[in-house]
Design a protein around this motif. Structure first.
Motif: not given
Length: 179
Positions: A5-6, A19-25, A34-37, A50-53
């Motif tokens: 979630l972004v 997830l890949r796009r979130a890690l790049i950000l 804000l939240e980890d998976s 690995a992020p969840s949010v």
């Protein structure tokens, strides 16, 4: 691949990304997790949770978004994957007023249906069959529907979606009346 979630800098939900796009950000210092998976993403030199949010660091101005787009995935999310006629597991899309009789392909006229009910109904009105809808179809509203309508859901997202109507959306999906 898991989805993340972004949120905007103002904590407004913007969308769901892989997830890949979130890690790049995060690695480009454009967002913070804000939240980890609970999983770790490893490289040769480091390990990142690995992020969840994620929340963007800078505010992104979002132009006005019209109504929630009518997609098969969003329709099944709205109807909870249940047939609007018998309550069984839905596998197809049906027009309450058939398109052959002037019905439109809009939220107010489209429901999820099981294969059997869709076949029996064919191009007839439900009044001709003596059937009733379990719930009246209506377009979903609220920012939370843009996220929930993607079909990706994570319980860790709920605290961030609740101010934007997630409870009402999930109640409608689960067949309960919103509180």
């Amino acid at each position: 691949m898991p989805h993340v979630l972004v949120l905007n800098a103002s904590y407004e939900p913007l969308g769901v990304v892989p997830l890949r796009r979130a890690l790049i950000l995060i690695l480009n210092d454009k967002a913070v997790s804000l939240e980890d998976s609970g999983a770790l993403m490893r490289s040769a030199t480091c390990a990142i949770p690995a992020p969840s949010v994620v929340r963007l660091k800078r505010f992104v101005r979002v132009p006005f978004r019209g109504p929630v787009p009518l997609t098969r995935r969003a329709l099944f999310a709205r109807d909870g994957g249940r047939c609007a006629y018998c309550g069984g597991a839905a596998s197809s899309v049906d027009h309450v007023i058939p398109r052959s009789r002037g019905g439109q392909h809009v939220w107010d006229n489209v429901v999820a249906a099981c294969r059997r009910c869709n076949h029996v109904k064919a191009d007839r009105h439900i009044t001709e069959l003596g059937w009733r809808l379990r719930h009246q179809p209506a377009p979903p509203t609220g920012l939370a529907w843009r996220i929930i309508g993607t079909g990706h859901r994570d319980p860790r997202w709920m605290p961030y979606l609740q101010p934007y109507g997630a409870d009402d959306a999930l109640a409608r999906i689960d067949g309960r009346t919103p509180a």
